[in-house]
Design an enzyme around this catalytic site. Structure first.
Site, short mmCIF file in Angstrom:
data_model
loop_
_atom_site.label_atom_id
_atom_site.label_comp_id
_atom_site.label_asym_id
_atom_site.label_seq_id
_atom_site.Cartn_x
_atom_site.Cartn_y
_atom_site.Cartn_z
N HIS A 21 -21.43 -26.30 -20.50
CA HIS A 21 -22.85 -25.96 -20.28
C HIS A 21 -23.69 -27.38 -20.26
CE1 HIS A 21 -22.60 -25.64 -24.93
NE2 HIS A 21 -23.49 -26.38 -24.75
C1 T46 Z 1 -23.30 -27.83 -27.70
C2 T46 Z 1 -22.01 -28.06 -28.19
C3 T46 Z 1 -21.61 -29.22 -28.45
C4 T46 Z 1 -26.06 -19.53 -32.55
O1 T46 Z 1 -26.24 -18.38 -32.51
N1 T46 Z 1 -26.60 -20.61 -32.93
C5 T46 Z 1 -26.66 -21.75 -32.60
O2 T46 Z 1 -27.22 -22.93 -33.28
C6 T46 Z 1 -25.30 -22.16 -31.85
C7 T46 Z 1 -25.09 -23.71 -31.21
C8 T46 Z 1 -24.74 -21.31 -31.16
N2 T46 Z 1 -25.11 -19.82 -31.38
C9 T46 Z 1 -24.15 -18.60 -30.99
C10 T46 Z 1 -24.13 -18.54 -29.52
C11 T46 Z 1 -22.97 -18.16 -29.18
O3 T46 Z 1 -22.97 -16.69 -29.26
O4 T46 Z 1 -22.77 -19.03 -31.43
C12 T46 Z 1 -22.14 -18.80 -29.96
C13 T46 Z 1 -21.08 -19.80 -29.85
O5 T46 Z 1 -21.90 -20.77 -29.26
P1 T46 Z 1 -21.56 -21.69 -27.94
O6 T46 Z 1 -20.54 -20.85 -27.14
O7 T46 Z 1 -22.61 -22.21 -27.28
O8 T46 Z 1 -20.64 -22.75 -28.66
P2 T46 Z 1 -20.13 -24.07 -27.98
O9 T46 Z 1 -18.95 -24.63 -28.80
O10 T46 Z 1 -19.68 -23.74 -26.39
O11 T46 Z 1 -21.43 -25.45 -27.57
C14 T46 Z 1 -22.02 -25.58 -29.07
C15 T46 Z 1 -23.35 -25.53 -28.78
O12 T46 Z 1 -23.95 -24.16 -28.38
C16 T46 Z 1 -23.98 -26.51 -27.82
O13 T46 Z 1 -25.37 -26.66 -28.00
O14 T46 Z 1 -23.93 -28.74 -27.01
O15 T46 Z 1 -21.51 -27.07 -29.23
#
Ligand code: T46
Length: 132
Positions: free
Chosen positions: A49
């Site tokens: 993303h």
């Molecule tokens: C990024 C990279 C480096 C939340 O509820 N609150 C939060 O602050 C975050 C970061 C995530 N979430 C939830 C959203 C999803 O349901 O936690 C779950 C996993 O998040 P995501 O799939 O977006 O995780 P990554 O590892 O793909 O990405 C993360 C960050 O979301 C993003 O901002 O830049 O790490």
């Protein structure tokens, strides 16, 4: 590409090392949120993303992992493997994280709260927005 490595000053003595993170000193933004990623499975790839409006500082405080960063024109791979430096990511940059070591703890400081609307999770949409 709007990325930068920031080196942190180590306050160390015979007991070990300490690093302090302070907003507007070695963290160049207001810190509204801190999250960390750990317990990642082998061969997992995360991210996929870009953010429309978010500044983040990623620090691998244990172990190592790699980032693929893509601004729509250029791609760059960066390995984070030390708690003594952080990767600052600003602007519209597609990111994928991979090659997490078993003991990896990736801590991220962000200048805003979590907002699902700030995410672009479709690569074609990202390319369109990055060309504007
Ligand atoms: C990024 C990279 C480096 C939340 O509820 N609150 C939060 O602050 C975050 C970061 C995530 N979430 C939830 C959203 C999803 O349901 O936690 C779950 C996993 O998040 P995501 O799939 O977006 O995780 P990554 O590892 O793909 O990405 C993360 C960050 O979301 C993003 O901002 O830049 O790490």
């Amino acid at each position: 590409m709007k990325i930068k490595m920031i080196d942190f000053k180590i306050m160390g003595d015979e007991r070990g090392s300490l690093i302090a993170l302070e907003e507007h000193h070695n963290v160049p933004f207001d810190v509204k949120r801190i999250y960390y990623i750990f317990g990642t499975k082998k061969d997992v790839r995360r991210g996929y993303h870009a953010h429309r409006d978010l500044k983040q500082l990623a620090i691998c405080i244990s172990g190592s992992c790699k980032f693929l960063l893509d601004d729509g024109k250029n791609k760059q791979h960066i390995e984070l493997n030390s708690p003594t430096h952080g990767l600052l990511i600003e602007g519209l940059i597609w990111r994928e994280m991979y090659d997490f070591s078993d003991n990896c703890v990736l801590m991220v400081l962000a200048d805003n709260y979590y907002t699902a609307n700030d995410y672009i999770r479709d690569y074609e949409q990202f390319l369109q927005e990055s060309l504007k």
